[in-house]
Design an enzyme around this catalytic site. Sequence first.
Site, short mmCIF file in Angstrom:
data_model
loop_
_atom_site.label_atom_id
_atom_site.label_comp_id
_atom_site.label_asym_id
_atom_site.label_seq_id
_atom_site.Cartn_x
_atom_site.Cartn_y
_atom_site.Cartn_z
N ARG A 143 6.83 -4.33 -6.23
CA ARG A 143 5.68 -3.65 -5.65
C ARG A 143 4.84 -4.67 -4.86
NH1 ARG A 143 5.67 -1.80 -11.18
NH2 ARG A 143 6.14 0.45 -11.35
N LYS A 167 2.73 -2.93 -13.73
CA LYS A 167 1.60 -2.09 -14.14
C LYS A 167 1.37 -2.22 -15.64
CE LYS A 167 2.03 1.37 -10.47
NZ LYS A 167 2.25 2.80 -10.16
N HIS A 236 6.65 -0.90 0.21
CA HIS A 236 7.25 0.17 -0.58
C HIS A 236 8.54 0.69 0.06
CE1 HIS A 236 5.43 1.11 -4.35
NE2 HIS A 236 5.93 2.31 -4.35
N ARG A 239 11.09 -1.51 -1.36
CA ARG A 239 11.31 -1.18 -2.77
C ARG A 239 12.17 0.09 -2.88
NH1 ARG A 239 9.19 -1.59 -8.09
NH2 ARG A 239 8.55 0.36 -9.06
N HIS A 262 9.79 1.10 -14.19
CA HIS A 262 9.29 2.45 -14.47
C HIS A 262 9.26 2.69 -15.98
CE1 HIS A 262 10.66 4.06 -10.27
NE2 HIS A 262 9.48 3.47 -10.23
N TYR A 271 15.43 8.93 -7.05
CA TYR A 271 16.43 8.24 -6.23
C TYR A 271 17.81 8.87 -6.36
CZ TYR A 271 12.72 4.87 -5.66
OH TYR A 271 11.51 4.29 -5.36
#
Length: 293
Positions: A143, A167, A236, A239, A262, A271
């Site tokens: 990211r 995150k 992004h 990514r 994730h 995806y």
Amino acid sequence: MHWQAAIDQFTGYLANVRRLSPHTITHYRHDLDELAASNPQSPFTLSQHDIRLFISTLHRRGLAPKSLQRKLSSIRQFYRFFIRQRLCEMNPAVGVRPPKPARRLPKVMSTDDLHQLLDYHADDWLSLRDKAMVELLYSSGLRLAEIAALDIADADLQAAIVRVTGKGSKQRLVPLGRLAIDAIRQWLAVRDNVIIHEPAALFVSQRGRRISHRSIQQRLHKLGMERGSRQRLHPHLMRHSFASHLLESSGDLRAVQEMLGHSDIATTQIYTHLDFQHLAKTYDAAHPRARKK
């Protein structure tokens, strides 16, 4: 009370008490007029079923979920007003939800376009830094905030892995590709040619500070324009391309989830839709029964 009198009273409240703009009030009136046309009886006899039927009818006509959400908001506020006036006991729009909007698939670059983008020789301080950043973004699917936060110690070039803080301050180890390693080594060889004020940072600005998110975005956009990219280049996009190409080649959804960081595999599953689109296009172009005569 009939519909028109009720709508006039409600829109008068919006104009005189809430001081909403005439344009906004016009939208409210239009939404309520539509509901009145579909249910001409008194507004205070409508049930939740009536509101749900109204919304589903509009949806079948092709109205977008966002527009349906706005209409529901207008209806809820209309009934809320009359409940406060003690002219109505229940709000029939409460609990009615519009259909969810279709999830937009992320854009990706083709492998050919990426090879063309990355196949250039960097020979000065800025271009070596930028090439290392873009190679790393595509190699490891980071990211924007993650690549900006990287320290030199996070990149183990010998072991070909990078430690990423994602995150929620969660850390993960992601493999480094050979070309990314080469680009980072070349960047590190010239990195100290400016006065460094933040020695731990992997990527720094010409002022020697850790590079900002905005600078990374601007430099990638500039690189894309210089390299003739058909798509606007941003972190992004790299990514998404990393995830899509990796899944297309391996089919290992769980591994892609781990590398992207994730927490929920449902986020990664988007995806698989991109991969299916690729397969569908290949089928349409190649299968004898799919091709147009």
